[in-house]
Design a protein around this motif. Structure first.
Motif, short mmCIF file in Angstrom:
data_model
loop_
_atom_site.label_atom_id
_atom_site.label_comp_id
_atom_site.label_asym_id
_atom_site.label_seq_id
_atom_site.Cartn_x
_atom_site.Cartn_y
_atom_site.Cartn_z
N ALA A 20 0.87 -1.18 0.00
CA ALA A 20 0.00 0.00 0.00
C ALA A 20 0.90 1.22 0.00
N VAL A 21 0.64 2.12 -0.91
CA VAL A 21 1.36 3.39 -0.96
C VAL A 21 0.35 4.46 -0.56
N VAL A 22 0.42 4.87 0.70
CA VAL A 22 -0.60 5.77 1.26
C VAL A 22 -0.12 7.21 1.12
N GLY A 23 -0.93 7.99 0.43
CA GLY A 23 -0.62 9.40 0.23
C GLY A 23 -0.77 10.19 1.52
N ASP A 24 0.32 10.53 2.11
CA ASP A 24 0.50 11.39 3.28
C ASP A 24 0.15 10.69 4.60
N VAL A 25 0.93 11.03 5.61
CA VAL A 25 0.75 10.47 6.95
C VAL A 25 -0.54 10.93 7.61
N THR A 26 -1.15 11.99 7.08
CA THR A 26 -2.42 12.47 7.64
C THR A 26 -3.61 11.60 7.20
N ASN A 27 -3.39 10.68 6.29
CA ASN A 27 -4.46 9.80 5.83
C ASN A 27 -4.60 8.63 6.81
N VAL A 28 -4.98 8.98 8.03
CA VAL A 28 -5.04 7.99 9.12
C VAL A 28 -6.09 6.91 8.87
N ALA A 29 -7.16 7.23 8.16
CA ALA A 29 -8.18 6.21 7.89
C ALA A 29 -7.62 5.11 7.00
N SER A 30 -6.87 5.48 5.98
CA SER A 30 -6.28 4.48 5.09
C SER A 30 -5.23 3.66 5.82
N ILE A 31 -4.42 4.31 6.62
CA ILE A 31 -3.40 3.60 7.39
C ILE A 31 -4.06 2.60 8.34
N ALA A 32 -5.10 3.04 9.04
CA ALA A 32 -5.81 2.15 9.98
C ALA A 32 -6.47 0.99 9.25
N LEU A 33 -7.08 1.25 8.11
CA LEU A 33 -7.71 0.19 7.32
C LEU A 33 -6.67 -0.88 6.98
N HIS A 34 -5.55 -0.45 6.46
CA HIS A 34 -4.51 -1.42 6.08
C HIS A 34 -3.98 -2.18 7.30
N GLU A 35 -3.78 -1.49 8.40
CA GLU A 35 -3.31 -2.18 9.62
C GLU A 35 -4.31 -3.25 10.06
N ARG A 36 -5.61 -2.94 10.00
CA ARG A 36 -6.63 -3.91 10.41
C ARG A 36 -6.60 -5.18 9.57
N LEU A 37 -6.09 -5.05 8.34
CA LEU A 37 -6.04 -6.21 7.45
C LEU A 37 -4.63 -6.77 7.30
N GLY A 38 -3.80 -6.52 8.29
CA GLY A 38 -2.52 -7.20 8.36
C GLY A 38 -1.33 -6.50 7.73
N PHE A 39 -1.50 -5.28 7.26
CA PHE A 39 -0.37 -4.54 6.71
C PHE A 39 0.43 -3.93 7.86
N ARG A 40 1.71 -3.76 7.62
CA ARG A 40 2.54 -3.04 8.59
C ARG A 40 3.32 -1.98 7.84
N THR A 41 3.56 -0.89 8.51
CA THR A 41 4.33 0.19 7.91
C THR A 41 5.78 -0.26 7.81
N VAL A 42 6.33 -0.14 6.61
CA VAL A 42 7.72 -0.52 6.38
C VAL A 42 8.60 0.69 6.09
N GLY A 43 7.97 1.85 5.93
CA GLY A 43 8.76 3.05 5.71
C GLY A 43 7.89 4.26 5.45
N VAL A 44 8.47 5.41 5.69
CA VAL A 44 7.81 6.68 5.39
C VAL A 44 8.82 7.53 4.62
N PHE A 45 8.46 7.88 3.40
CA PHE A 45 9.27 8.79 2.61
C PHE A 45 8.83 10.20 2.95
N GLN A 46 9.71 10.97 3.51
CA GLN A 46 9.35 12.32 3.95
C GLN A 46 9.49 13.32 2.81
#
Length: 186
Positions: free
Chosen positions: A132-158
């Motif tokens: 998942a390539v999530v546009g911006d760290v403020t997109n907390v809903a998308s991040i939470a959705l992916h976490e609920r389905l087993g995704f983990r954050t592997v990096g943040v490009f600043q």
């Protein structure tokens, strides 16, 4: 005789997921245009027209990846698809997911249903990783959705992208599909 109590779940029309067809491209184009115009889930600046969105849909489907539509009560509620993460041969077992939910249906489990179906369909295809390539760290809903389905954050490009007059970070998330990297691919 009094009416039986209404179960609030009965009042919500059933969710139907299916493969996208050409007739879906008008609402898909409209939803994506709104995202391009108003949000940062995509770093695209110019709203693609329906002909371009049709070309993109055809390219995804031609490569054998799932492209789904969600309907609730017969109304378009969102779409999702998997596509090649990168074009190099060594990435052929890895896909990137894309999920967009119509604003009227946010918070009703549609994103989760679409993403779970993508995971299931891609696993059935023998794919091994989903990114998942999530546009911006403020997109907390998308991040939470992916976490609920087993995704983990592997990096943040600043500051990787720029849109609406500000620098945006890009969150990279990943989850294995099927046996992931534990066995050789077929």
């Amino acid at each position: 005789m009094p009416s039986p109590p209404i179960n609030s779940l009965d009042a919500i029309p059933a969710l139907h997921l299916r493969s996208a067809v050409a007739a879906d491209l008008a609402p898909i184009t409209a939803l994506y245009a709104q995202e391009v115009r108003d949000h940062v889930a995509t770093y695209e600046y110019d709203e693609p027209d329906q002909a371009e969105m049709t070309r993109r849909w055809q390219a995804v489907v031609a490569q054998g990846y799932p492209y789904l539509v969600a309907e609730r009560g017969g109304r378009f509620a969102g779409y999702a698809y998997a596509s090649s993460y990168r074009t190099r041969e060594g990435y052929r077992w890895t896909v990137e997911d894309t999920v967009y939910v119509h604003p009227e249906f946010v918070g009703q489990g549609i994103g989760r249903a679409l993403l779970q179906r993508l995971i299931d369909d891609c696993t059935a295809l023998g794919l091994r990783q989903m990114v998942a390539v999530v546009g911006d760290v403020t997109n907390v809903a998308s991040i939470a959705l992916h976490e609920r389905l087993g995704f983990r954050t592997v990096g943040v490009f600043q500051g990787l992208g720029r849109k609406h007059g500000r620098w945006l970070d890009t969150v990279q998330m990943q989850r294995p599909l099927g046996p992931g990297r534990d066995t050789e691919p077929a």
